[in-house]
Design a protein around this motif. Structure first.
Motif, PDB file in Angstrom:
ATOM      1  N   PRO A   1      -0.929   0.755  13.452  1.00 47.38           N
ATOM      2  CA  PRO A   1      -1.730   1.379  12.546  1.00 47.38           C
ATOM      3  C   PRO A   1      -1.670   1.397  11.140  1.00 47.38           C
ATOM      4  O   PRO A   1      -2.441   1.522  10.412  1.00 47.38           O
ATOM      5  CB  PRO A   1      -1.482   3.011  13.035  1.00 47.38           C
ATOM      6  CG  PRO A   1      -0.103   3.059  13.677  1.00 47.38           C
ATOM      7  CD  PRO A   1       0.034   1.644  14.330  1.00 47.38           C
ATOM      8  N   THR A   2      -0.335   1.265  10.619  1.00 49.33           N
ATOM      9  CA  THR A   2       0.005   1.246   9.142  1.00 49.33           C
ATOM     10  C   THR A   2      -0.395   0.019   8.669  1.00 49.33           C
ATOM     11  O   THR A   2      -0.966   0.134   7.396  1.00 49.33           O
ATOM     12  CB  THR A   2       1.581   1.583   8.888  1.00 49.33           C
ATOM     13  OG1 THR A   2       1.820   2.652   9.694  1.00 49.33           O
ATOM     14  CG2 THR A   2       1.840   1.608   7.477  1.00 49.33           C
TER      15      THR A   2
ATOM     16  N   GLU B   1       0.541   4.341  -2.949  1.00 50.94           N
ATOM     17  CA  GLU B   1       0.290   5.718  -2.365  1.00 50.94           C
ATOM     18  C   GLU B   1       1.440   6.574  -3.189  1.00 50.94           C
ATOM     19  O   GLU B   1       1.137   7.450  -3.447  1.00 50.94           O
ATOM     20  CB  GLU B   1       0.109   5.888  -0.818  1.00 50.94           C
ATOM     21  CG  GLU B   1      -0.789   5.063  -0.188  1.00 50.94           C
ATOM     22  CD  GLU B   1      -0.639   5.236   1.310  1.00 50.94           C
ATOM     23  OE1 GLU B   1      -1.560   4.533   1.919  1.00 50.94           O
ATOM     24  OE2 GLU B   1       0.045   6.033   1.956  1.00 50.94           O
TER      25      GLU B   1
ATOM     26  N   GLU C   1      -4.494   0.171   8.613  1.00 53.24           N
ATOM     27  CA  GLU C   1      -4.645   1.190   7.408  1.00 53.24           C
ATOM     28  C   GLU C   1      -4.620   0.401   5.946  1.00 53.24           C
ATOM     29  O   GLU C   1      -5.354   0.939   5.290  1.00 53.24           O
ATOM     30  CB  GLU C   1      -3.787   2.441   7.470  1.00 53.24           C
ATOM     31  CG  GLU C   1      -4.263   3.300   8.531  1.00 53.24           C
ATOM     32  CD  GLU C   1      -5.708   3.850   8.219  1.00 53.24           C
ATOM     33  OE1 GLU C   1      -6.260   3.831   7.313  1.00 53.24           O
ATOM     34  OE2 GLU C   1      -6.230   4.696   9.324  1.00 53.24           O
TER      35      GLU C   1
ATOM     36  N   TYR D   1      -7.594  -1.551   5.700  1.00 51.95           N
ATOM     37  CA  TYR D   1      -8.852  -0.674   5.420  1.00 51.95           C
ATOM     38  C   TYR D   1      -8.599  -0.036   3.955  1.00 51.95           C
ATOM     39  O   TYR D   1      -9.791   0.039   3.352  1.00 51.95           O
ATOM     40  CB  TYR D   1      -8.766   0.539   6.513  1.00 51.95           C
ATOM     41  CG  TYR D   1      -8.939   0.154   7.741  1.00 51.95           C
ATOM     42  CD1 TYR D   1     -10.091  -0.668   8.078  1.00 51.95           C
ATOM     43  CD2 TYR D   1      -8.462   0.744   8.801  1.00 51.95           C
ATOM     44  CE1 TYR D   1     -10.432  -1.087   9.251  1.00 51.95           C
ATOM     45  CE2 TYR D   1      -8.775   0.496  10.175  1.00 51.95           C
ATOM     46  CZ  TYR D   1      -9.704  -0.462  10.417  1.00 51.95           C
ATOM     47  OH  TYR D   1      -9.968  -0.757  11.844  1.00 51.95           O
ATOM     48  N   ALA D   2      -7.521   0.069   3.437  1.00 53.60           N
ATOM     49  CA  ALA D   2      -7.395   0.501   1.913  1.00 53.60           C
ATOM     50  C   ALA D   2      -7.849  -0.123   1.054  1.00 53.60           C
ATOM     51  O   ALA D   2      -8.809   0.097   0.073  1.00 53.60           O
ATOM     52  CB  ALA D   2      -5.869   0.922   1.772  1.00 53.60           C
TER      53      ALA D   2
ATOM     54  N   GLN E   1       0.790  -1.221   0.023  1.00 53.51           N
ATOM     55  CA  GLN E   1      -0.061   0.035  -0.001  1.00 53.51           C
ATOM     56  C   GLN E   1       0.844   1.273   0.169  1.00 53.51           C
ATOM     57  O   GLN E   1       0.391   2.389  -0.725  1.00 53.51           O
ATOM     58  CB  GLN E   1      -1.025   0.091   1.007  1.00 53.51           C
ATOM     59  CG  GLN E   1      -1.835   1.124   1.326  1.00 53.51           C
ATOM     60  CD  GLN E   1      -2.816   1.429   0.256  1.00 53.51           C
ATOM     61  OE1 GLN E   1      -3.119   0.578  -0.369  1.00 53.51           O
ATOM     62  NE2 GLN E   1      -3.300   2.880  -0.088  1.00 53.51           N
TER      63      GLN E   1
ATOM     64  N   SER F   1      -0.284   7.637   8.397  1.00 52.30           N
ATOM     65  CA  SER F   1      -0.313   6.574   9.782  1.00 52.30           C
ATOM     66  C   SER F   1       1.087   6.410  10.146  1.00 52.30           C
ATOM     67  O   SER F   1       1.306   6.352  11.521  1.00 52.30           O
ATOM     68  CB  SER F   1      -1.457   5.389   9.746  1.00 52.30           C
ATOM     69  OG  SER F   1      -0.513   4.462   8.654  1.00 52.30           O
TER      70      SER F   1
ATOM     71  N   CYS G   1       6.843   0.640   9.410  1.00 51.74           N
ATOM     72  CA  CYS G   1       5.967  -0.339   9.298  1.00 51.74           C
ATOM     73  C   CYS G   1       6.675  -1.506   9.771  1.00 51.74           C
ATOM     74  O   CYS G   1       5.887  -2.338  10.557  1.00 51.74           O
ATOM     75  CB  CYS G   1       5.460  -0.593   7.772  1.00 51.74           C
ATOM     76  SG  CYS G   1       4.774  -2.095   7.452  1.00 51.74           S
TER      77      CYS G   1
ATOM     78  N   PRO H   1      -3.296   6.992   3.429  1.00 55.01           N
ATOM     79  CA  PRO H   1      -3.209   6.405   4.811  1.00 55.01           C
ATOM     80  C   PRO H   1      -2.187   5.627   5.515  1.00 55.01           C
ATOM     81  O   PRO H   1      -1.954   6.073   6.575  1.00 55.01           O
ATOM     82  CB  PRO H   1      -4.831   5.598   4.722  1.00 55.01           C
ATOM     83  CG  PRO H   1      -4.492   5.282   3.238  1.00 55.01           C
ATOM     84  CD  PRO H   1      -4.080   6.394   2.372  1.00 55.01           C
ATOM     85  N   CYS H   2      -1.313   5.034   4.589  1.00 57.91           N
ATOM     86  CA  CYS H   2      -0.238   4.349   5.253  1.00 57.91           C
ATOM     87  C   CYS H   2       0.952   5.374   5.558  1.00 57.91           C
ATOM     88  O   CYS H   2       1.696   5.132   6.567  1.00 57.91           O
ATOM     89  CB  CYS H   2       0.210   3.174   4.382  1.00 57.91           C
ATOM     90  SG  CYS H   2      -1.183   1.867   4.551  1.00 57.91           S
TER      91      CYS H   2
END
Length: 511
Positions: free
Chosen positions: A311-312, A231, A315, A318-319, A227, A457, A366, A453-454
């Motif tokens: 969180p990464t 991005e 995310e 979630y992505a 991800q 985060s 990450c 988001p990644c």
């Protein structure tokens, strides 16, 4: 076979993509394989491929190295005792189905059954206990996909040490190899000519379930790593207006430096590929809806259950979920406004360099999340995980293989008790030096209306851990206000709990 009484070293059950290629890999390393699948065509295909490769590359060998079996009873009769059987079947019920069939076929208590699928680690723990009277249930997570299975995967075995001692020579032979000094992969993709030099990318991980847990976290990191690269692609393509091929060129340059990795290499290749049907960039003809098989989700859930911030990784899961909501995104595109102007940067190449640094920082963040998660789970389960060895076996054969895994290896070799990778001098300095560029990338994405988001985060994770004070003090005040959940004080010993009577006299009480 010319010798009907010949016994074989290992049985492979399940001859899909991974099972077939593992069987061929084992055969290339001079072990004799008995193979079985419920689909007789897969057995025939495996035997025929072995014959073609042997005749083309190993003309001096006339005897087949893989025996196709008609059933499990036949397979058991053909194996050297104590028997070793490798399962390459889908996780869940199929694993138990094969285990029950093996019991019915006459497997013995000192035989070893190795689950190489993507099983949930808690299922593996339960299976070792369930089948302990019937045979030794062992597990080994496998990373590297089809090519890795064929020419050298990263292998993460766990379970009985007795079982590991029995299979270790085979595992070291078939695993991917790296140069001990540089940490770079030693690769050869020629049937019958396996890599025998270098350090093998396998090590005993620990008790039952630990290998599958480590592989689960590996896959969580993989989700985030992919991800993050996506991005960066969107920032360069949508933000700066670079064509897909031009972004591919950028990624190729990045792959020559600190971002060198398998995922960066293949991303560049994907971006430079033209669509055979239209001639347009292939990536632009691929629908932007991402699939997932669950291991990233398992990692995110585990982090939430154990209270370890990742969180990464979350995310990234979630992505993928957002990507599947294509129709909603199309509708909301007409309803929700974004920035009135496109991204503006003073100098394009300068921003590309800043984004390179941002991507490096986010990737390190990450990995820090993943290793911290493994450490917390290890403490919870009583596992003694060797993180230097885990980083070493990820340097080749697996999807997240990357140059800086050598630096992670060295960081844990220097301090095996390292609580967080960000504490290692090399990463603390590297991220501190590059954090300004990281912030520019995140702010540019935000101002340009491009979701990141990644990358974002990962920066929040970095900032959270470098903050001596977080707003959790207000949060604890809120919790005490509506639920009398109490709080600790900065001027009193740790562990002392207090409650303020918010609804009346507002007196402070020690609880």
């Amino acid at each position: 076979m010319n010798n009907q009484n010949q016994l074989y070293d290992i049985g492979v059950i399940g001859l899909g993509v991974m099972g077939k290629n593992l069987a061929l890999n084992i055969a290339d390393n001079q072990y004799k394989v008995a193979a079985f699948d419920l689909d007789a065509h897969k057995v025939q295909d495996t035997v025929q491929q072995e014959e073609r490769e042997r005749k083309q590359y190993l003309k001096q060998i006339t005897e087949p190295r893989i025996l196709g079996c008609n059933n499990l009873s036949e397979m058991l009769s053909k194996l050297e005792k104590p028997r070793v059987l490798l399962l390459s079947v889908p996780a869940g019920a199929p694993v138990d189905g094969v285990c029950k069939s093996l019991i019915e076929a006459g497997i013995e208590s000192d035989d070893i059954v190795i689950d190489t699928g993507n099983s949930l680690w808690t299922d593996t723990v339960e299976r070792e206990q369930r089948y302990s009277k019937d045979f030794a249930f062992f597990s080994c997570a496998v990373s590297g996909g089809e090519v890795g299975a064929r020419f050298g995967p990263s292998l993460m075995p766990s379970g009985s040490l007795t079982a590991w001692n029995r299979i270790e020579p085979i595992w070291q032979a078939i695993a991917a190899k790296v140069d001990a000094k540089t940490g770079l992969p030693i690769e050869r993709f020629e049937p019958g000519n396996p890599v025998i030099e270098g350090e093998p990318c396998t090590t005993y991980i620990g008790p039952a379930g630990s290998g599958h847990y480590v592989k689960m976290v590996h896959n969580g990191i993989e989700y985030a790593d992919m991800q993050l690269i996506c991005e960066a692609y969107q920032l360069l393509h949508q933000g700066l207006g670079l064509t897909a091929a031009e972004v591919g060129d950028v990624f190729e340059r990045w792959n020559q430096g600190s971002l060198n990795s398998y995922l960066m290499e293949i991303s560049a290749d994907v971006l430079k590929q033209a669509d055979p049907l239209t001639g347009a960039p292939l990536v632009e003809m691929i629908l932007d809806k991402a699939g997932q098989k669950g291991t990233g989700l398992w990692t995110a859930v585990s982090s939430l259950q154990i209270g370890c911030p990742a969180p990464t990784i979350a995310e990234a899961v979630y992505a993928r979920a957002v990507s599947t909501q294509k129709s909603q995104r199309q509708q909301l595109n007409q309803l929700l406004s974004g920035p009135s102007e496109s991204i503006k940067v003073e100098e394009q190449q300068a921003f590309i360099n800043q984004l390179e640094n941002a991507l490096y920082c986010a990737k390190v963040s990450c990995y820090a999340q993943g290793f911290q998660l493994m450490a917390m789970q290890a403490k919870e389960q009583g596992w003694q995980l060797d993180f230097a060895e885990i980083a070493k076996i990820w340097r080749a054969g697996c999807i997240i293989r990357a140059t800086f895994l050598q630096s992670i290896t060295q960081a844990y070799q220097q301090d095996s008790e390292l609580e967080n990778l960000l504490m290692a001098d090399t990463f603390a300095k590297g991220l501190s030096d590059k954090q300004h560029d990281w912030r520019i990338a995140v702010s540019t994405a935000a101002m340009g209306g491009i979701p990141a988001p990644c990358i974002s985060s990962a920066l929040a994770y970095y900032d959270s851990y470098r903050s001596v004070t977080l707003p959790a003090n207000l949060l604890q005040g809120q919790r005490d206000y509506f639920g009398a959940h109490t709080f600790e004080r900065t001027d009193r010993p740790a562990g002392e709990k207090y409650h303020l009577n918010w609804s009346s006299d507002r007196c402070l009480h020690k609880v």
